[in-house]
Design an enzyme around this catalytic site. Structure first.
Site, PDB file in Angstrom:
ATOM      1  N   TYR A  51      25.215  10.437 -19.864  1.00 22.18           N
ATOM      2  CA  TYR A  51      25.388   9.892 -21.436  1.00 22.18           C
ATOM      3  C   TYR A  51      26.456  10.910 -21.551  1.00 22.18           C
ATOM      4  O   TYR A  51      27.346  10.489 -23.022  1.00 22.18           O
ATOM      5  CB  TYR A  51      24.432   9.805 -22.508  1.00 22.18           C
ATOM      6  N   LYS A  76      16.904  11.014 -18.485  1.00 25.19           N
ATOM      7  CA  LYS A  76      17.542  10.217 -17.073  1.00 25.19           C
ATOM      8  C   LYS A  76      18.330  11.041 -16.362  1.00 25.19           C
ATOM      9  O   LYS A  76      18.952  11.699 -16.046  1.00 25.19           O
ATOM     10  CB  LYS A  76      17.700   9.557 -17.264  1.00 25.19           C
ATOM     11  N   LEU A 191      17.876  -4.813 -29.141  1.00 26.55           N
ATOM     12  CA  LEU A 191      19.181  -5.724 -30.932  1.00 26.55           C
ATOM     13  C   LEU A 191      19.754  -6.353 -30.055  1.00 26.55           C
ATOM     14  O   LEU A 191      20.110  -7.076 -30.563  1.00 26.55           O
ATOM     15  CB  LEU A 191      18.830  -4.744 -31.981  1.00 26.55           C
ATOM     16  N   ILE A 230      13.763   2.059 -28.458  1.00 25.42           N
ATOM     17  CA  ILE A 230      14.592   3.292 -28.913  1.00 25.42           C
ATOM     18  C   ILE A 230      16.067   2.958 -29.696  1.00 25.42           C
ATOM     19  O   ILE A 230      17.081   2.913 -28.608  1.00 25.42           O
ATOM     20  CB  ILE A 230      15.135   3.966 -27.924  1.00 25.42           C
ATOM     21  N   LYS A 232      19.162   2.948 -31.082  1.00 27.64           N
ATOM     22  CA  LYS A 232      20.431   3.948 -31.132  1.00 27.64           C
ATOM     23  C   LYS A 232      21.190   2.897 -32.890  1.00 27.64           C
ATOM     24  O   LYS A 232      21.905   2.583 -32.955  1.00 27.64           O
ATOM     25  CB  LYS A 232      21.159   3.947 -30.217  1.00 27.64           C
ATOM     26  N   SER A 233      21.850   4.636 -33.432  1.00 29.13           N
ATOM     27  CA  SER A 233      22.557   4.290 -34.519  1.00 29.13           C
ATOM     28  C   SER A 233      23.026   5.229 -34.503  1.00 29.13           C
ATOM     29  O   SER A 233      22.706   6.655 -34.463  1.00 29.13           O
ATOM     30  CB  SER A 233      22.245   3.720 -35.947  1.00 29.13           C
ATOM     31  N   VAL A 234      25.108   5.330 -35.139  1.00 30.45           N
ATOM     32  CA  VAL A 234      25.304   7.022 -35.706  1.00 30.45           C
ATOM     33  C   VAL A 234      25.667   6.846 -37.035  1.00 30.45           C
ATOM     34  O   VAL A 234      26.269   7.331 -37.573  1.00 30.45           O
ATOM     35  CB  VAL A 234      26.294   7.589 -35.258  1.00 30.45           C
ATOM     36  N   ARG A 238      21.719   2.821 -41.069  1.00 31.41           N
ATOM     37  CA  ARG A 238      20.730   1.930 -40.335  1.00 31.41           C
ATOM     38  C   ARG A 238      19.562   2.951 -39.536  1.00 31.41           C
ATOM     39  O   ARG A 238      19.064   2.786 -39.063  1.00 31.41           O
ATOM     40  CB  ARG A 238      21.653   1.670 -39.325  1.00 31.41           C
ATOM     41  N   ASN A 242      15.795   1.294 -39.222  1.00 33.27           N
ATOM     42  CA  ASN A 242      15.630   1.368 -37.762  1.00 33.27           C
ATOM     43  C   ASN A 242      14.056   2.465 -37.615  1.00 33.27           C
ATOM     44  O   ASN A 242      13.233   1.887 -36.867  1.00 33.27           O
ATOM     45  CB  ASN A 242      16.489   1.253 -37.047  1.00 33.27           C
TER      46      ASN A 242
END
Length: 277
Positions: A51, A76, A191, A230, A232-234, A238, A242
């Site tokens: 990432y 990971k 999602l 898990i 994800k959002s920035v 949100r 979540n």
């Protein structure tokens, strides 16, 4: 205080059932996003070497003021680093970028079966676990046949398998196999992608019924199945939305309506064929 209940992994380690993912979040944005998540009560953060945002994630953790023992940090190993010695080197690199002394969960990102290295890779994981550098070891994107081979050739059953899982890809066979082996199922892309799943009429109707958003309904579905999730959002609103999924429950009718949406349709690569990196 975290709002999220834990699940107990097969080695007794507690893992929050809902965490915060940073896939596709640039390193420059990861610090702010993770800081926001920690402020909202998330205590599990999921990143990965590929990432490119372990450093930003680590900075947010360091500046958060949250005690390290209250956090659950996952990273990971990328495909090109598979192999015993290269795994040990890659782990040290990730740990340095995160600025941590240990990680709570380390995952093999993909089995990349054409390489034939995931067993040797996992044996390095077992060493790191024995040395106290990793609290729990696991895998990601492993099919049941990969897991079966790994379990037969090693001594520590993976604590977690993180796989693509959402209403259009419900992974019934994989979840059943995981349950038989004592492996927790963790959902990535919980999602789906874009607004597709969140605009399905059945999910919109369930959301309206409970006075919740479609995203909250899908996340609640995961939690009631027993999945670790898990999202994800920035977007701060949100990120807050979540984690606000513990004040309601879906009934049997809701669960049946979502179960009927399965299409066995992947958004990501097929783990049997994906060998890139």
């Amino acid at each position: 205080m975290s709002k999220v209940p834990p699940i107990i992994l097969n080695n007794g380690v507690e893992m929050p059932q809902l965490g915060f993912g940073v896939w596709q979040v640039p390193d420059t944005e990861a610090e702010t996003a993770v800081a926001t998540a920690l402020e909202e009560g998330y205590r599990s953060i999921d990143t990965a070497a590929v990432y490119g945002n372990e450093e930003g994630t680590g900075r947010a953790i360091a500046r958060s003021g949250v005690p390290r023992e209250d956090l659950f940090v996952t990273t990971k190993l990328w495909n090109s680093d598979q192999g015993y010695d290269s795994t040990l080197r890659a782990f040290e690199s990730s740990l340095s970028k995160l600025g941590l002394d240990y990680v709570d969960l380390y995952l093999i990102h993909w089995p990349t079966p054409a390489r034939g290295r995931y067993v040797d890779t996992y044996k390095a994981f077992e060493k790191l676990h024995a040395d106290g550098r990793i609290r729990a070891v696991g895998v990601s994107n492993f099919l049941p046949e990969h897991l079966a081979h790994l379990i037969a050739e090693t001594s520590v059953v993976p604590a977690v398998n993180q796989i693509e899982l959402h209403p259009h890809l419900q992974q019934h066979a994989a979840r059943e196999y995981h349950a038989e082996q004592g492996v927790a199922t963790e959902a990535w892309s919980p999602l789906g992608s874009g607004k597709g799943i969140l605009e399905i009429p059945a999910i919109v109707a369930i959301a309206r019924k409970h006075g919740r958003t479609p995203a909250q309904v899908v996340l609640r579905w995961h939690l009631q199945l027993g999945n670790v999730v898990i999202p994800k959002s920035v977007t701060p609103s949100r990120i807050a939305e979540n984690i606000d999924v513990f004040g309601f429950s879906l009934d049997d009718e809701d669960l049946a309506a979502i179960s009927a949406l399965n299409e066995d349709r992947r958004l990501g690569p097929d783990p049997a064929e994906f060998n890139a990196g």
